[in-house]
Design a protein around this motif. Structure first.
Motif, PDB file in Angstrom:
ATOM      1  N   GLY A  44       2.193 -17.374 -18.151  1.00  0.00           N
ATOM      2  CA  GLY A  44       1.448 -16.169 -18.512  1.00  0.00           C
ATOM      3  C   GLY A  44       1.818 -15.000 -17.616  1.00  0.00           C
ATOM      4  N   ASP A  45       1.092 -13.921 -17.769  1.00  0.00           N
ATOM      5  CA  ASP A  45       1.413 -12.695 -17.032  1.00  0.00           C
ATOM      6  C   ASP A  45       0.718 -12.607 -15.680  1.00  0.00           C
ATOM      7  OD1 ASP A  45       3.052 -11.741 -19.090  1.00  0.00           O
ATOM      8  OD2 ASP A  45       1.343 -10.875 -20.163  1.00  0.00           O
ATOM      9  N   ASP A  89       2.635 -16.805 -13.535  1.00  0.00           N
ATOM     10  CA  ASP A  89       3.594 -15.750 -13.866  1.00  0.00           C
ATOM     11  C   ASP A  89       5.015 -16.023 -13.387  1.00  0.00           C
ATOM     12  OD1 ASP A  89       2.630 -15.603 -11.261  1.00  0.00           O
ATOM     13  OD2 ASP A  89       2.749 -13.407 -11.170  1.00  0.00           O
ATOM     14  N   THR A  90       5.196 -16.890 -12.386  1.00  0.00           N
ATOM     15  CA  THR A  90       6.538 -17.184 -11.872  1.00  0.00           C
ATOM     16  C   THR A  90       6.673 -18.687 -11.663  1.00  0.00           C
ATOM     17  OG1 THR A  90       5.966 -17.065  -9.515  1.00  0.00           O
ATOM     18  CG2 THR A  90       6.552 -14.979 -10.614  1.00  0.00           C
ATOM     19  N   LEU A  91       7.918 -19.140 -11.573  1.00  0.00           N
ATOM     20  CA  LEU A  91       8.145 -20.565 -11.354  1.00  0.00           C
ATOM     21  C   LEU A  91       7.574 -21.011 -10.016  1.00  0.00           C
ATOM     22  CD1 LEU A  91       9.333 -23.237 -12.280  1.00  0.00           C
ATOM     23  CD2 LEU A  91      11.540 -22.525 -11.315  1.00  0.00           C
ATOM     24  N   ASN A 121      13.162 -20.453 -20.304  1.00  0.00           N
ATOM     25  CA  ASN A 121      12.651 -19.111 -20.496  1.00  0.00           C
ATOM     26  C   ASN A 121      13.181 -18.249 -19.361  1.00  0.00           C
ATOM     27  OD1 ASN A 121      10.631 -16.880 -19.929  1.00  0.00           O
ATOM     28  ND2 ASN A 121       9.697 -17.705 -21.790  1.00  0.00           N
ATOM     29  N   ASP A 122      13.630 -17.052 -19.662  1.00  0.00           N
ATOM     30  CA  ASP A 122      14.240 -16.188 -18.648  1.00  0.00           C
ATOM     31  C   ASP A 122      13.314 -15.929 -17.465  1.00  0.00           C
ATOM     32  OD1 ASP A 122      16.518 -16.034 -20.174  1.00  0.00           O
ATOM     33  OD2 ASP A 122      16.045 -14.069 -21.033  1.00  0.00           O
ATOM     34  N   ARG A 123      12.017 -16.037 -17.672  1.00  0.00           N
ATOM     35  CA  ARG A 123      11.078 -15.779 -16.584  1.00  0.00           C
ATOM     36  C   ARG A 123      11.026 -16.933 -15.589  1.00  0.00           C
ATOM     37  NH1 ARG A 123       5.529 -14.055 -19.291  1.00  0.00           N
ATOM     38  NH2 ARG A 123       4.943 -14.045 -17.081  1.00  0.00           N
ATOM     39  N   LEU A 124      11.541 -18.094 -15.990  1.00  0.00           N
ATOM     40  CA  LEU A 124      11.477 -19.270 -15.137  1.00  0.00           C
ATOM     41  C   LEU A 124      12.831 -19.698 -14.606  1.00  0.00           C
ATOM     42  CD1 LEU A 124       8.934 -21.457 -17.150  1.00  0.00           C
ATOM     43  CD2 LEU A 124       8.472 -19.923 -15.219  1.00  0.00           C
TER      44      LEU A 124
END
Length: 354
Positions: free
Chosen positions: A16-17, A22-24, A44-47
């Motif tokens: 989530g945000d 929000d981060t790995l 996912n690019d965020r992880l």
């Protein structure tokens, strides 16, 4: 003796945000605090930078080092969304565009090519991370025809699986070159959704050594399929395990197909661990019996309970169900100590010659 590993947690439903989701690193710290020792990471690019992970062992070492600092290992990478896009029936084009970058929306061929490349990157990234298995979906070409009305044209299912195999074989070869198993989650909505469809696919890819499966009993409860017999039949191909609960309470109004009802009102619905009908004691016993040494990973999906509560309850539930295999027989205390000569005498046989 070696046992399955766990507890692990699949991060897809928690990303989530806001912190800690929000981060790995924040997710790893949160998961560790709940008692998890592994995380299944969606690509996912965020992880994770999948392209960089596929090329750089230094990046992968840094990623693992950060997780190690929180007492967390990577169980598997996941490309469920990307795998879905390897094979999409046109009826679902608009719905599945959201799984891909905006630049390939409305372009099915380009979207498929992007997905295939993602899977190949995931194979190499998994190898660089020291992983032995990868979790994904098969996608579906035949799913709109799962119920044969109108009557399916002769050869439709056969051609659908032949095409599915043509699309997946180069990907499986990439996984083989990387030394990583490609584990398809057997799941309604995918062409690989039960044992019969799994066998069709396995035959179509010539029993490819890297074609494996992710076992999730919750989907079998909703299909009314015997998930313990499934393990007996296909245990040699199970490479990943999602620990997820479900219940099925049919009425005269709604059954397996659900009547288009929302999840909370369906006869079959997913539940948090321990709140449903899955016989996890028997499942963990079966997997131990057959020597499963992969991860037991919570996938939280529940029509009722809050996600954070399901995650908090999941770690001890899995930990308490993992069976640590015995290194000796329970009746060793009663060993007779008979040697070969004594055995032959017990059987009334003459002593062996020479």
């Amino acid at each position: 003796m070696t046992a399955m590993k766990g507890p692990g947690i699949f991060l897809a439903q928690f990303l989530g945000d806001a912190a800690p989701f929000d981060t790995l690193e924040n997710l790893a710290r949160w998961a560790s605090g709940l008692g998890y020792v592994g995380v299944q990471i969606p690509c996912n690019d965020r992880l994770i930078d999948l392209s960089l992970a596929a090329e750089s062992t230094a990046y992968c070492d840094d990623l693992r080092g950060m997780l190690d600092g929180h007492g967390i290992a990577i169980t598997e990478l996941s490309t469920h969304l990307q795998g879905q896009l390897v094979a999409v029936h046109p009826a679902y084009d608009a719905l599945f565009d959201g799984f891909a970058p905006v630049e390939v929306h409305g372009k099915p061929a380009e979207r498929q090519a992007w997905a295939v490349e993602q899977l190949k990157l995931a194979a190499r990234a998994s190898a660089n991370l020291g992983l032995s298995a990868h979790a994904t979906f098969s996608g579906a070409l035949a799913w709109p025809y799962v119920y044969p009305w109108p009557q399916r044209p002769a050869g439709l299912v056969e051609e659908a699986f032949a095409e599915l195999a043509r699309r997946w074989r180069p990907i499986l070869d990439t996984f083989d070159a990387a030394g990583v198993d490609c584990a398809y989650e057997v799941h309604p909505g995918e062409d690989l959704h039960d044992g019969a469809s799994w066998e069709r696919f396995l035959t179509a890819v010539d029993h490819h050594p890297r074609a494996r499966m992710l076992f999730d009993p919750s989907h079998f409860v909703l299909q009314q399929l015997d998930y313990l017999d499934f393990i007996d039949r296909y245990h040699d191909r199970i490479a990943c395990f999602h620990v997820k609960d479900a219940e099925f309470n049919p009425t005269g109004r709604s059954g397996v197909y659900g009547g288009y009802e929302p999840w909370v009102d369906r006869a079959g619905r997913f539940r948090s661990l321990g709140d449903g009908q899955v016989d996890f004691s028997s499942i963990f016993s079966k997997l131990a019996q057959y020597g499963y040494t992969g991860w037991a990973v919570l996938e939280w999906e529940c029509a009722l309970k809050r996600a954070e509560d399901g995650a908090r309850e999941g770690a001890p539930f899995i930990r308490d169900h993992i069976i640590h295999l015995t290194d000796h027989a329970f009746d060793d205390f009663a060993k007779s100590g008979a040697d070969q000569t004594a055995i032959r005498k017990i059987l009334g046989l003459p002593a062996s010659e020479g």
